[in-house]
Design a protein around this motif. Structure first.
Motif, PDB file in Angstrom:
ATOM      1  N   GLY A  25      -6.003   9.580   6.054  1.00  0.00           N
ATOM      2  CA  GLY A  25      -6.917   8.374   6.208  1.00  0.00           C
ATOM      3  C   GLY A  25      -6.066   7.326   6.582  1.00  0.00           C
ATOM      4  O   GLY A  25      -6.394   6.363   7.468  1.00  0.00           O
ATOM      5  N   GLY A  26      -4.854   7.203   6.347  1.00  0.00           N
ATOM      6  CA  GLY A  26      -4.023   6.072   6.660  1.00  0.00           C
ATOM      7  C   GLY A  26      -3.617   6.077   8.170  1.00  0.00           C
ATOM      8  O   GLY A  26      -3.586   5.300   8.923  1.00  0.00           O
ATOM      9  N   LEU A  27      -3.121   7.411   8.542  1.00  0.00           N
ATOM     10  CA  LEU A  27      -3.010   7.740   9.725  1.00  0.00           C
ATOM     11  C   LEU A  27      -4.166   7.541  11.020  1.00  0.00           C
ATOM     12  O   LEU A  27      -3.806   6.859  11.894  1.00  0.00           O
ATOM     13  N   ILE A  28      -5.103   7.970  10.485  1.00  0.00           N
ATOM     14  CA  ILE A  28      -6.382   7.914  11.406  1.00  0.00           C
ATOM     15  C   ILE A  28      -6.728   6.723  11.477  1.00  0.00           C
ATOM     16  O   ILE A  28      -7.305   5.966  12.547  1.00  0.00           O
TER      17      ILE A  28
ATOM     18  N   THR B 137       1.001  -1.292  -0.084  1.00  0.00           N
ATOM     19  CA  THR B 137      -0.135  -0.031   0.132  1.00  0.00           C
ATOM     20  C   THR B 137       0.948   1.316  -0.054  1.00  0.00           C
ATOM     21  O   THR B 137       0.402   2.254  -0.563  1.00  0.00           O
ATOM     22  N   ALA B 138       2.067   1.071   0.660  1.00  0.00           N
ATOM     23  CA  ALA B 138       2.999   2.410   0.513  1.00  0.00           C
ATOM     24  C   ALA B 138       3.572   2.613  -0.913  1.00  0.00           C
ATOM     25  O   ALA B 138       3.407   3.753  -1.341  1.00  0.00           O
ATOM     26  N   ALA B 139       3.972   1.624  -1.693  1.00  0.00           N
ATOM     27  CA  ALA B 139       4.175   1.781  -3.004  1.00  0.00           C
ATOM     28  C   ALA B 139       2.815   2.297  -3.580  1.00  0.00           C
ATOM     29  O   ALA B 139       3.190   3.498  -4.618  1.00  0.00           O
TER      30      ALA B 139
ATOM     31  N   TYR C  55      -4.343  -2.881   9.962  1.00  0.00           N
ATOM     32  CA  TYR C  55      -3.471  -1.897  10.284  1.00  0.00           C
ATOM     33  C   TYR C  55      -2.461  -1.736   9.438  1.00  0.00           C
ATOM     34  O   TYR C  55      -1.989  -0.683   8.944  1.00  0.00           O
ATOM     35  N   ALA C  56      -1.861  -2.748   8.971  1.00  0.00           N
ATOM     36  CA  ALA C  56      -0.337  -2.833   8.134  1.00  0.00           C
ATOM     37  C   ALA C  56      -0.874  -2.044   6.905  1.00  0.00           C
ATOM     38  O   ALA C  56      -0.206  -1.131   6.489  1.00  0.00           O
ATOM     39  N   LEU C  57      -2.104  -2.402   6.265  1.00  0.00           N
ATOM     40  CA  LEU C  57      -2.583  -1.934   5.062  1.00  0.00           C
ATOM     41  C   LEU C  57      -2.540  -0.340   5.081  1.00  0.00           C
ATOM     42  O   LEU C  57      -2.241   0.382   4.325  1.00  0.00           O
ATOM     43  N   PHE C  58      -3.331   0.220   6.335  1.00  0.00           N
ATOM     44  CA  PHE C  58      -3.677   1.593   6.594  1.00  0.00           C
ATOM     45  C   PHE C  58      -2.261   2.249   6.619  1.00  0.00           C
ATOM     46  O   PHE C  58      -2.318   3.580   6.089  1.00  0.00           O
ATOM     47  N   GLU C  59      -1.426   1.531   7.667  1.00  0.00           N
ATOM     48  CA  GLU C  59      -0.299   2.460   7.770  1.00  0.00           C
ATOM     49  C   GLU C  59       0.477   2.589   6.636  1.00  0.00           C
ATOM     50  O   GLU C  59       1.272   3.784   6.319  1.00  0.00           O
ATOM     51  N   GLY C  60       0.635   1.500   5.720  1.00  0.00           N
ATOM     52  CA  GLY C  60       1.357   1.763   4.562  1.00  0.00           C
ATOM     53  C   GLY C  60       0.903   2.857   3.408  1.00  0.00           C
ATOM     54  O   GLY C  60       1.677   3.533   2.683  1.00  0.00           O
TER      55      GLY C  60
ATOM     56  N   LEU D  68       2.389   5.913   5.203  1.00  0.00           N
ATOM     57  CA  LEU D  68       3.945   5.862   5.044  1.00  0.00           C
ATOM     58  C   LEU D  68       4.474   6.410   3.689  1.00  0.00           C
ATOM     59  O   LEU D  68       5.199   6.903   3.338  1.00  0.00           O
ATOM     60  N   GLY D  69       3.424   5.561   2.869  1.00  0.00           N
ATOM     61  CA  GLY D  69       3.871   5.926   1.385  1.00  0.00           C
ATOM     62  C   GLY D  69       3.748   7.436   0.906  1.00  0.00           C
ATOM     63  O   GLY D  69       4.472   8.091   0.354  1.00  0.00           O
ATOM     64  N   ALA D  70       2.613   8.056   1.323  1.00  0.00           N
ATOM     65  CA  ALA D  70       2.439   9.470   0.969  1.00  0.00           C
ATOM     66  C   ALA D  70       3.458  10.451   1.866  1.00  0.00           C
ATOM     67  O   ALA D  70       4.019  11.131   1.187  1.00  0.00           O
ATOM     68  N   ILE D  71       3.416  10.231   3.106  1.00  0.00           N
ATOM     69  CA  ILE D  71       4.481  11.119   3.795  1.00  0.00           C
ATOM     70  C   ILE D  71       5.941  10.747   3.221  1.00  0.00           C
ATOM     71  O   ILE D  71       6.727  11.898   3.261  1.00  0.00           O
ATOM     72  N   SER D  72       6.216   9.584   3.055  1.00  0.00           N
ATOM     73  CA  SER D  72       7.495   9.310   2.552  1.00  0.00           C
ATOM     74  C   SER D  72       7.816  10.301   1.177  1.00  0.00           C
ATOM     75  O   SER D  72       8.733  10.658   0.778  1.00  0.00           O
ATOM     76  N   ALA D  73       6.816  10.209   0.450  1.00  0.00           N
ATOM     77  CA  ALA D  73       6.983  10.606  -0.871  1.00  0.00           C
ATOM     78  C   ALA D  73       6.905  12.365  -0.688  1.00  0.00           C
ATOM     79  O   ALA D  73       7.762  12.989  -1.697  1.00  0.00           O
ATOM     80  N   VAL D  74       6.351  12.809   0.147  1.00  0.00           N
ATOM     81  CA  VAL D  74       6.436  14.216   0.464  1.00  0.00           C
ATOM     82  C   VAL D  74       8.067  14.676   0.933  1.00  0.00           C
ATOM     83  O   VAL D  74       8.395  15.410   0.640  1.00  0.00           O
ATOM     84  N   PHE D  75       8.398  13.935   1.687  1.00  0.00           N
ATOM     85  CA  PHE D  75       9.765  14.024   2.487  1.00  0.00           C
ATOM     86  C   PHE D  75      10.783  13.905   1.270  1.00  0.00           C
ATOM     87  O   PHE D  75      11.719  14.507   1.115  1.00  0.00           O
ATOM     88  N   GLU D  76      10.632  13.072   0.340  1.00  0.00           N
ATOM     89  CA  GLU D  76      11.623  12.486  -0.596  1.00  0.00           C
ATOM     90  C   GLU D  76      11.390  13.691  -1.764  1.00  0.00           C
ATOM     91  O   GLU D  76      12.795  14.139  -2.107  1.00  0.00           O
TER      92      GLU D  76
END
Length: 253
Positions: A73-76, A48-50, A99-104, A107-115
């Motif tokens: 949505g993933g965080l909440i 889901t992060a990908a 939980y793992a799917l939502f966290e993905g 993590l995918g969205a916030i990682s893309a923003v940081f990257e």
């Protein structure tokens, strides 16, 4: 075994129906089972992060409208499922993968923003997260770090203090009030992030001890999912804190 952390007390490993430890012949928690389930949760999060990573920005480099949906949505959703898992441990075989799917997504969205802002930061954060995981696992297995009662109380107290600081940050943010220094890229802010990273890493020791205690106690089979879930929560926290720390360091360049 006594502990200052209610999630780590001995009653956690009792069968919720009978109040007795489940016989190993009836299907008890094992170390290999917990490791396999942890790997499965990580795989779900990566998938889901990908997806979120690839859909956070448009072809022109603009932040996609769905990016905030993935992030919040993933965080909440992850937070709600985490609370469900904590209070209904028997649901862990279902709630932990969700939980793992939502966290993905988060993590995918916030990682893309940081990257996008700090190229290369995600790869560094991933290496540091899993490097810390394996290093602490080796140190724990060697006996150099022991999860004594005082150690647990100290880590739990520090974790609670950090949670209160972050909660205050969120509440004050609604009134456009910011806590000075600790969230900035100055020496105080970097020092605070280093402290949080250390505490998040030390929570891995509590996770290792929790899993080992469950295996030794012959905990119910579903506790493999709960142990994997607990480890997943810590890894997500540690990864995000590494992102925050690295971003502060890079912003000073």
């Amino acid at each position: 075994m006594r502990s200052g952390n209610p999630a780590l007390k001995e009653s956690t490993f009792l069968d919720l129906g009978s109040g007795t430890v489940v016989s190993r012949n009836a299907g008890a928690m094992t170390l290999n089972g917990t490791v396999n389930k942890t790997g499965f949760l990580l795989l779900l999060a990566v998938l889901t992060a990908a997806f979120a990573w690839n859909n956070t920005f448009t072809a022109t480099g603009e932040l996609a409208p769905a990016a905030m949906v993935y992030m919040w949505g993933g965080l909440i959703g992850g937070l709600i499922l985490a609370l469900v898992t904590i209070f209904k441990k028997t649901w862990a075989p279902v709630s932990a993968p969700l939980y793992a799917l939502f966290e993905g997504f988060f993590l995918g969205a916030i990682s893309a923003v940081f990257e996008a802002r700090y190229p290369g930061i995600v790869f560094q954060a991933v290496l540091l997260t899993f490097g810390t995981l394996f290093a602490l696992l080796m140190v724990y297995r060697s006996g150099l770090i022991k999860a004594t009662e005082n150690f647990k109380l100290g880590v739990v107290a520090a974790t609670g203090g950090i949670a209160l600081v972050y909660l205050a940050t969120i509440v004050l943010g609604f009134f456009n009030i910011q806590i000075p220094l600790i969230h900035e890229s100055g020496l105080v802010g970097i020092g605070f992030s280093l402290f949080v990273v250390v505490i998040a890493a030390l929570n891995l020791v509590l996770d290792f001890d929790f899993i080992e205690s469950g295996v030794d106690a012959g905990a119910p089979k579903y506790m493999e999912w709960y142990g994997a879930f607990g480890l997943m929560v810590t890894l997500v926290w540690l990864y995000v804190e590494f992102l925050r720390l690295l971003s502060k360091l890079q912003s000073r360049n």
